[in-house]
Design a protein around this motif. Structure first.
Motif, short mmCIF file in Angstrom:
data_model
loop_
_atom_site.label_atom_id
_atom_site.label_comp_id
_atom_site.label_asym_id
_atom_site.label_seq_id
_atom_site.Cartn_x
_atom_site.Cartn_y
_atom_site.Cartn_z
N THR A 87 0.86 -1.18 0.00
CA THR A 87 0.00 0.00 0.00
C THR A 87 0.90 1.23 0.00
OG1 THR A 87 -1.72 -1.14 1.29
CG2 THR A 87 -1.84 1.25 1.18
N THR A 88 0.89 1.97 -1.11
CA THR A 88 1.76 3.15 -1.23
C THR A 88 1.00 4.41 -0.84
OG1 THR A 88 1.14 3.35 -3.57
CG2 THR A 88 3.17 2.14 -3.06
N ASP A 89 1.77 5.44 -0.51
CA ASP A 89 1.23 6.76 -0.19
C ASP A 89 0.21 6.72 0.94
OD1 ASP A 89 2.79 7.99 -2.18
OD2 ASP A 89 1.31 7.49 -3.71
N THR A 90 0.45 5.88 1.92
CA THR A 90 -0.42 5.84 3.09
C THR A 90 -0.16 7.09 3.93
OG1 THR A 90 -0.15 3.43 3.12
CG2 THR A 90 -1.13 4.44 5.06
N THR A 91 -1.22 7.84 4.22
CA THR A 91 -1.07 9.05 5.02
C THR A 91 -1.26 8.78 6.50
OG1 THR A 91 -3.41 9.59 4.69
CG2 THR A 91 -1.83 10.55 3.14
N GLU A 92 -1.96 7.70 6.83
CA GLU A 92 -2.20 7.36 8.23
C GLU A 92 -2.54 5.88 8.32
OE1 GLU A 92 -4.85 9.00 12.04
OE2 GLU A 92 -5.49 9.42 9.99
N LEU A 93 -2.10 5.24 9.39
CA LEU A 93 -2.42 3.84 9.66
C LEU A 93 -3.07 3.79 11.03
CD1 LEU A 93 -2.31 0.78 9.20
CD2 LEU A 93 0.07 0.82 9.99
N GLY A 106 -6.82 7.36 -2.39
CA GLY A 106 -7.78 6.57 -3.16
C GLY A 106 -8.76 5.78 -2.31
N GLY A 107 -8.74 5.98 -1.01
CA GLY A 107 -9.63 5.23 -0.13
C GLY A 107 -8.84 4.62 1.01
N ALA A 130 -6.08 -16.31 10.23
CA ALA A 130 -5.28 -15.97 9.06
C ALA A 130 -5.29 -14.47 8.81
CB ALA A 130 -5.83 -16.69 7.83
N ILE A 131 -4.18 -13.98 8.28
CA ILE A 131 -4.10 -12.59 7.81
C ILE A 131 -4.72 -12.53 6.42
CG2 ILE A 131 -2.54 -10.69 7.24
CD1 ILE A 131 -0.44 -12.18 9.00
N ARG A 132 -5.54 -11.52 6.17
CA ARG A 132 -6.11 -11.42 4.82
C ARG A 132 -6.57 -10.00 4.52
NH1 ARG A 132 -11.79 -14.86 5.25
NH2 ARG A 132 -12.68 -13.80 7.07
N ASP A 133 -6.54 -9.66 3.23
CA ASP A 133 -7.09 -8.40 2.78
C ASP A 133 -8.61 -8.48 2.78
OD1 ASP A 133 -5.32 -6.20 2.05
OD2 ASP A 133 -4.35 -7.67 0.74
N VAL A 134 -9.25 -7.39 3.19
CA VAL A 134 -10.71 -7.35 3.25
C VAL A 134 -11.30 -6.53 2.12
CG1 VAL A 134 -12.68 -6.63 4.67
CG2 VAL A 134 -10.68 -7.69 5.75
N GLY A 135 -10.63 -5.45 1.74
CA GLY A 135 -11.16 -4.59 0.69
C GLY A 135 -10.83 -3.14 0.99
N ARG A 136 -11.61 -2.24 0.40
CA ARG A 136 -11.36 -0.81 0.59
C ARG A 136 -12.64 -0.11 1.01
NH1 ARG A 136 -6.33 0.37 -1.56
NH2 ARG A 136 -6.64 2.60 -1.30
N LEU A 137 -12.46 0.84 1.92
CA LEU A 137 -13.55 1.71 2.35
C LEU A 137 -13.40 3.05 1.63
CD1 LEU A 137 -13.32 1.05 6.19
CD2 LEU A 137 -15.13 0.23 4.68
N PRO A 138 -14.51 3.74 1.34
CA PRO A 138 -14.39 5.05 0.70
C PRO A 138 -13.84 6.09 1.66
CG PRO A 138 -16.67 4.60 1.29
CD PRO A 138 -15.90 3.34 1.58
N GLY A 139 -13.30 7.16 1.09
CA GLY A 139 -12.79 8.24 1.92
C GLY A 139 -11.28 8.30 1.89
N GLY A 140 -10.74 9.48 1.69
CA GLY A 140 -9.30 9.66 1.61
C GLY A 140 -8.71 10.13 2.91
N ALA A 153 -17.85 2.54 12.01
CA ALA A 153 -18.30 3.84 11.53
C ALA A 153 -17.17 4.52 10.79
CB ALA A 153 -18.76 4.70 12.71
N VAL A 154 -17.44 4.95 9.56
CA VAL A 154 -16.44 5.59 8.71
C VAL A 154 -16.92 7.01 8.41
CG1 VAL A 154 -15.15 5.46 6.55
CG2 VAL A 154 -15.86 3.36 7.71
N SER A 155 -16.20 8.01 8.94
CA SER A 155 -16.59 9.41 8.78
C SER A 155 -15.60 10.10 7.86
CB SER A 155 -16.61 10.12 10.14
OG SER A 155 -17.44 9.42 11.06
N ASP A 156 -16.09 10.76 6.81
CA ASP A 156 -15.19 11.40 5.85
C ASP A 156 -14.95 12.86 6.23
OD1 ASP A 156 -17.40 12.87 4.97
OD2 ASP A 156 -17.80 11.53 3.29
#
Length: 410
Positions: A87-93, A106-107, A130-140, A153-156
């Motif tokens: 995952t490139t250009d991650t601004t926050e984890l 990009g989300g 197991a470790i696994r990818d789940v997908g992407r949530l909207p919001g940058g 809860a995902v707040s943009d």
């Protein structure tokens, strides 16, 4: 000091992608090597399909280098590092204790770390899967993600909040969302089977999990920024201090915990860090001090320190741990403000974040027995025994820069 000298290479992106496609529902090495158990009517208490229940906390560190995208999971039980897709250009984890949320333009990528705990109050269950990818949530960048056992809860940045079922994430997919009415300042926080938010005019609002307004306390939180959920209730940071929201038999009340004096905007608590399960919160108080909020005692303490990079505490009588710009960890007695311990310089190079607009840089993660500090330029993570004068217990060498770090399994 136990030093892990083996350097663990980053896997090439193509190989990682193939690995994830073929093993997204399978074990990564020995993380979840036991066979899956089929659900049955005789399933024991605490049974979770596809996971192993463990006798001890299954702590893991999620690590990311925004520049290269290299991402890994460090298992703190085995000391092994597991590569996952980049995952490139991650601004926050960020994390909710199980899932890692990689915020990008990009989300928000969701990664199931495969380690979590369930607290029933009188006892706790620890799980490994197991470790696994789940997908992407909207919001940058600027998106807030908060969870409890049932919803996420995902707040943009515009103040809109979408509510996702936690069961979907646990099964490996994001799923559909319900949109909360109106807009809110900062994060919407799941608490006590409800959702707490602060409206644009500063009023506290309470919703049920379906998004319907519930009875709310007559309280305000001006310029709300930070938040935390503790055993004593949900805490919101406000311009004049903190607001403690509590629930009792379906009734919500709010209690102000004021600073006690006027605090300049630059010195207010705007982002809390603490040990999960602890009622003691920390936040920078300007450049050369740290706020400690004892939620149980309803008391703020301002501890004067050197220039602050990051701070945290285990609470319950433990020292305040502060990473200062000298690259060393400093331990302070919260009650007296005196420095009681100090490490040698641990960081390689300047400790400030390297990228403008990014939260990348050293942080202190704390669990029930250890603290963890990432040294991005030194390509390592330190494990600290905070009960033994900040002794370095282990050093994990990495072949990559862990510029972003969160701990799961707590």
């Amino acid at each position: 000091m136990l030093v892990r000298n083996n350097v663990i290479p980053w896997a090439p992106a193509a190989l990682v992608a193939i690995s994830l496609l073929t093993t997204s529902c399978a074990s990564h090495d020995d993380i979840a090597s036991a066979p899956r158990v089929t659900a049955s009517a005789s399933a024991p208490h605490g049974y979770v399909e596809g996971a192993q229940e463990k006798a001890e906390q299954q702590s893991r560190l999620l690590l990311n280098d925004p520049a290269t995208g290299d991402t890994r999971v460090l298992d703190l039980i085995t000391g092994k590092t597991h590569e996952v897709s980049r995952t490139t250009d991650t601004t926050e984890l960020t994390t909710d204790g199980r899932f890692g949320y990689f915020h990008t333009a990009g989300g928000t990528r969701v990664l199931d770390s495969g380690a979590w705990m369930v607290d029933h109050g009188d006892h706790v269950h620890y799980y490994s899967a197991a470790i696994r990818d789940v997908g992407r949530l909207p919001g940058g960048p600027g998106t807030h993600v908060r969870s409890d056992a049932a919803v996420t809860a995902v707040s943009d940045e515009e103040g809109r909040t979408r509510i996702y079922r936690r069961a979907g994430l646990e099964k490996g997919n994001v799923g559909s969302a319900r949109t909360l009415p109106g807009t809110h300042a900062g994060a919407v926080v799941p608490y006590a089977e409800h959702l707490l938010g602060v409206t644009d005019n500063g009023k506290v609002a309470v919703y049920d999990r379906e998004g319907k307004r519930a009875a709310s306390p007559d309280a305000r939180c001006e310029e709300g920024r930070g938040d935390a959920v503790t055993r004593r209730g949900a805490v919101l940071s406000c311009a004049d201090g903190a607001l403690l929201v509590r629930e009792d038999n379906g009734t919500f009340t709010a209690e102000k915990i004021p600073y006690g004096s006027d605090v300049p905007e630059a010195e207010r608590a705007t982002a809390f860090r603490h040990r999960p399960g602890s009622d003691t919160l920390t936040a920078p108080a300007g450049k050369r001090a740290v706020w400690v909020l004892d939620v149980n005692e309803r008391r703020w303490t301002r501890v004067k320190t050197g220039p602050v990079v990051s701070a945290n505490t285990a609470g319950e009588g433990s020292a305040l741990i502060v990473l200062e710009t000298d690259g060393a960890l400093h331990g302070y007695d919260i009650a007296t403000g005196k420095q009681v311990s100090k490490t040698k310089r641990l960081l390689t190079g300047a400790p400030d974040a390297d990228r403008e607009g990014s939260s990348a840089g050293p942080v202190i993660e704390v669990d029930r027995s250890r603290a963890y500090l990432n040294d991005p330029k030194g390509r390592r993570v330190y494990e600290i025994d905070y009960n033994d004068n900040l002794r370095i217990a282990r050093t994990f060498a990495l072949d990559g820069e862990p510029a972003l770090m969160v701990e799961t399994g707590r």
